[in-house]
Design an enzyme around this catalytic site. Structure first.
Site, PDB file in Angstrom:
ATOM      1  N   ASP A 119      16.274  34.984  85.049  1.00 61.93           N
ATOM      2  CA  ASP A 119      16.574  35.790  83.867  1.00 61.93           C
ATOM      3  C   ASP A 119      17.492  34.964  82.988  1.00 61.93           C
ATOM      4  O   ASP A 119      18.358  34.242  83.490  1.00 61.93           O
ATOM      5  CB  ASP A 119      17.261  37.102  84.258  1.00 61.93           C
ATOM      6  CG  ASP A 119      16.319  38.087  84.937  1.00 61.93           C
ATOM      7  OD1 ASP A 119      15.103  38.029  84.688  1.00 61.93           O
ATOM      8  OD2 ASP A 119      16.812  38.930  85.714  1.00 61.93           O
ATOM      9  N   ASP A 135       9.756  40.407  81.711  1.00 60.42           N
ATOM     10  CA  ASP A 135      10.313  41.760  81.610  1.00 60.42           C
ATOM     11  C   ASP A 135       9.943  42.398  80.275  1.00 60.42           C
ATOM     12  O   ASP A 135       9.628  43.590  80.211  1.00 60.42           O
ATOM     13  CB  ASP A 135      11.835  41.734  81.748  1.00 60.42           C
ATOM     14  CG  ASP A 135      12.315  41.209  83.090  1.00 60.42           C
ATOM     15  OD1 ASP A 135      11.576  41.341  84.092  1.00 60.42           O
ATOM     16  OD2 ASP A 135      13.435  40.664  83.141  1.00 60.42           O
TER      17      ASP A 135
END
Length: 159
Positions: A119, A135
């Site tokens: 991330d 995401d």
């Protein structure tokens, strides 16, 4: 079977593009942000900050990499079977499946290859979990499913 896959080429192309963008940007983030550096990507809106997430969205189920990897594999397999076996879906439903397939596969590749998901996108104005392009694609899938649901209900009332 070949004709069925060819009719699904745009859907599979969108999913493939999601995976390509996701994996390329994660590779770039891992190389440029590995030293803990935070970089302004869109000043005042988005920063680049590397995080290794062993959980799911919002770090739920942290440390469940094997279970989440199997779940990613099952969802990816199920979506691919659905794409091949079903008729060409309406536009928004097809986009939803494409985004979900690409996002699930993008994060699944990280889990299988690295044991965590990379991330790196941090929203500056609000305290929100750091996320990645996969995401975003999964959230776009939800939005597309809602638009499809709304448009199919609207057309059934007026048609």
């Amino acid at each position: 079977m070949t004709g069925s896959i060819l009719r699904r080429a745009p859907l599979l192309g969108v999913a493939g593009l999601v995976v390509l963008v996701d994996q390329a940007t994660k590779l770039l983030a891992a190389s440029q942000l590995a030293d803990g550096r935070i970089v302004q990507l869109l000043p005042g809106l988005i920063n680049g900050q590397l995080v290794h997430n062993t959980g799911a969205a919002f770090s739920l189920f942290r440390g469940s990499v094997q279970w989440l990897g199997l779940l990613s594999l099952a969802v990816t397999t199920g979506l691919l079977i659905w794409v091949v076996r079903h008729r060409t879906p309406p536009f928004w439903q097809g986009m939803a499946v494409a985004f979900l397939l690409g996002g699930t596969l993008g994060n699944g590749i990280d889990r299988w290859r690295l044991g965590h998901v990379i991330d790196f996108l941090a929203l500056v104005p609000i305290n929100f979990p750091i996320f990645n392009p996969a995401d975003i694609a999964i959230n776009l899938a939800v939005l597309c499913f809602l638009v499809d649901l709304w448009s199919s209900r609207t057309s059934s009332r007026h048609g």
